[in-house]
Design a protein around this motif. Structure first.
Motif, PDB file in Angstrom:
ATOM      1  N   THR A   1      -2.831  -5.948  -0.835  1.00 11.83           N
ATOM      2  CA  THR A   1      -3.461  -4.643  -0.705  1.00 11.83           C
ATOM      3  C   THR A   1      -2.534  -3.727   0.089  1.00 11.83           C
ATOM      4  O   THR A   1      -1.624  -4.192   0.796  1.00 11.83           O
ATOM      5  CB  THR A   1      -4.801  -4.742   0.036  1.00 11.83           C
ATOM      6  N   PRO A   2      -2.744  -2.403   0.026  1.00 12.28           N
ATOM      7  CA  PRO A   2      -1.968  -1.501   0.884  1.00 12.28           C
ATOM      8  C   PRO A   2      -2.097  -1.841   2.369  1.00 12.28           C
ATOM      9  O   PRO A   2      -1.154  -1.659   3.133  1.00 12.28           O
ATOM     10  CB  PRO A   2      -2.565  -0.129   0.565  1.00 12.28           C
ATOM     11  N   GLU A   3      -3.265  -2.359   2.771  1.00  9.81           N
ATOM     12  CA  GLU A   3      -3.431  -2.752   4.173  1.00  9.81           C
ATOM     13  C   GLU A   3      -2.574  -3.963   4.513  1.00  9.81           C
ATOM     14  O   GLU A   3      -2.038  -4.057   5.618  1.00  9.81           O
ATOM     15  CB  GLU A   3      -4.906  -3.042   4.474  1.00  9.81           C
TER      16      GLU A   3
ATOM     17  N   LEU B   1       0.285  -4.629   3.178  1.00  9.79           N
ATOM     18  CA  LEU B   1       1.636  -4.065   3.276  1.00  9.79           C
ATOM     19  C   LEU B   1       1.826  -3.336   4.593  1.00  9.79           C
ATOM     20  O   LEU B   1       2.839  -3.524   5.292  1.00  9.79           O
ATOM     21  CB  LEU B   1       1.869  -3.110   2.099  1.00  9.79           C
ATOM     22  N   ALA B   2       0.853  -2.508   4.962  1.00 11.66           N
ATOM     23  CA  ALA B   2       0.982  -1.663   6.147  1.00 11.66           C
ATOM     24  C   ALA B   2       1.042  -2.451   7.446  1.00 11.66           C
ATOM     25  O   ALA B   2       1.502  -1.941   8.471  1.00 11.66           O
ATOM     26  CB  ALA B   2      -0.181  -0.670   6.201  1.00 11.66           C
TER      27      ALA B   2
ATOM     28  N   SER C   1       7.248  -1.631  -0.577  1.00 15.45           N
ATOM     29  CA  SER C   1       6.957  -1.863  -1.985  1.00 15.45           C
ATOM     30  C   SER C   1       7.661  -0.827  -2.842  1.00 15.45           C
ATOM     31  O   SER C   1       7.838   0.321  -2.434  1.00 15.45           O
ATOM     32  CB  SER C   1       5.449  -1.830  -2.254  1.00 15.45           C
TER      33      SER C   1
ATOM     34  N   TYR D   1       5.247  -1.372  -7.405  1.00 16.97           N
ATOM     35  CA  TYR D   1       4.292  -2.475  -7.299  1.00 16.97           C
ATOM     36  C   TYR D   1       4.918  -3.809  -6.892  1.00 16.97           C
ATOM     37  O   TYR D   1       4.206  -4.797  -6.743  1.00 16.97           O
ATOM     38  CB  TYR D   1       3.497  -2.656  -8.599  1.00 16.97           C
TER      39      TYR D   1
ATOM     40  N   GLN E   1       5.387   0.641   3.996  1.00 23.59           N
ATOM     41  CA  GLN E   1       5.014   1.721   3.076  1.00 23.59           C
ATOM     42  C   GLN E   1       5.563   1.490   1.663  1.00 23.59           C
ATOM     43  O   GLN E   1       6.460   0.677   1.461  1.00 23.59           O
ATOM     44  CB  GLN E   1       5.542   3.058   3.596  1.00 23.59           C
ATOM     45  N   ASP E   2       5.013   2.252   0.729  1.00 29.25           N
ATOM     46  CA  ASP E   2       5.527   2.262  -0.629  1.00 29.25           C
ATOM     47  C   ASP E   2       6.649   3.297  -0.720  1.00 29.25           C
ATOM     48  O   ASP E   2       6.471   4.444  -0.309  1.00 29.25           O
ATOM     49  CB  ASP E   2       4.431   2.612  -1.623  1.00 29.25           C
TER      50      ASP E   2
ATOM     51  N   LEU F   1       2.061  -5.393  -5.337  1.00 28.55           N
ATOM     52  CA  LEU F   1       1.050  -4.526  -4.750  1.00 28.55           C
ATOM     53  C   LEU F   1      -0.045  -4.309  -5.791  1.00 28.55           C
ATOM     54  O   LEU F   1       0.243  -4.038  -6.960  1.00 28.55           O
ATOM     55  CB  LEU F   1       1.674  -3.186  -4.362  1.00 28.55           C
TER      56      LEU F   1
ATOM     57  N   THR G   1      -7.660  -1.704  -5.389  1.00 28.84           N
ATOM     58  CA  THR G   1      -8.462  -2.544  -4.498  1.00 28.84           C
ATOM     59  C   THR G   1      -9.938  -2.333  -4.801  1.00 28.84           C
ATOM     60  O   THR G   1     -10.337  -1.342  -5.410  1.00 28.84           O
ATOM     61  CB  THR G   1      -8.211  -2.205  -3.022  1.00 28.84           C
TER      62      THR G   1
END
Length: 242
Positions: free
Chosen positions: A32-34, A36-37, A48, A51, A77-78, A141, A145
């Motif tokens: 999830t983005p979380e 990753l963060a 990322s 993806y 971050q992406d 990624l 979600t």
């Protein structure tokens, strides 16, 4: 919002939870983005691209210096917008003064990007550029979600999880281990026609007949935060070892 320093990872509470969850489990297929963060500093850096999730921690530690700094600043971050989606390479632009295409790096030149001018100081023995190195990719990624409530029938505890739409229930159970270390000793069920029926752990929520209705709720002007799909977990007798 939490910000990263050059050395220490600045974390919000949810990012700390994501780090614990990811850090204690096997490598995931989807993040999830979380997730990753949570990896947002020089000592623990993920990014990322289109993806693909890259773990750059060892690369950055082995190459500290000015060329690492632009990557450290976007840790967690992406950065897909830095790259050409068709070629997979760094975006370029036409330098009007020289009439040649050069890398477009508005955030500063970073590791493995050649300098705009030929120089003997440019080291080319790194082999494959990191953004093309499959060995640095740890998963994907998620494209979307979704949230799901898990109700422990034994303890009556309810936990709200953010999961990847592509994940199977087995993978969601791995995330749930953060809340219940004995999660593997529970049978997962959903309510179907006034009866609780076991779910297929090798299938996704959608494949188990639990669709993501957030878009439909949005069209109807209903706040989806007031409703999440519910999974009931029933304790078995074969308690897993802690």
């Amino acid at each position: 919002a939490a910000r990263a320093t050059a050395e220490g990872c600045a974390e919000s509470t949810r990012h700390q939870a994501a780090r614990r969850s990811v850090g204690t489990m096997a490598k995931r297929r989807f993040y999830t983005p979380e997730d990753l963060a949570a990896h947002n500093c020089a000592k623990d850096i993920w990014v990322s691209i289109n993806y693909k999730v890259f773990d750059l921690t060892e690369l950055i530690q082995a190459n500290r210096g000015p060329l690492a700094q632009p990557l450290i600043e976007v840790a967690g971050q992406d950065i897909s917008h830095w790259f050409d989606s068709k070629t997979g390479g760094v975006k370029t632009f036409m330098d009007p003064s020289r009439g040649v295409r050069v890398p477009y790096t508005p955030h500063g030149r970073f590791l493995h990007v050649p300098p705009p001018e030929p120089t003997a100081a440019w080291n080319t023995d790194f082999g494959t550029a990191w953004w093309l190195d499959e060995d640095l990719i740890i998963g994907r990624l998620t494209e979307k979600t979704r949230k799901v409530q898990i109700v422990n029938v034994l303890t009556h505890q309810t936990d709200l999880l953010t999961v990847c739409s592509e994940e199977t229930l087995e993978e969601i159970r791995d995330r749930y281990m953060e809340y219940n270390k004995h999660a593997q000793s529970y049978t997962w069920k959903k309510l179907e026609e006034d009866a609780f029926v076991p779910m297929d752990m090798e299938k996704t929520l959608d494949e188990n007949g639990v669709p993501d209705e957030s878009e439909e709720f949005d069209k109807l002007g209903i706040d989806f935060d007031y409703y999440y799909p519910v999974i009931h977990v029933y304790f078995n007798d074969d308690l897993t070892n802690s």
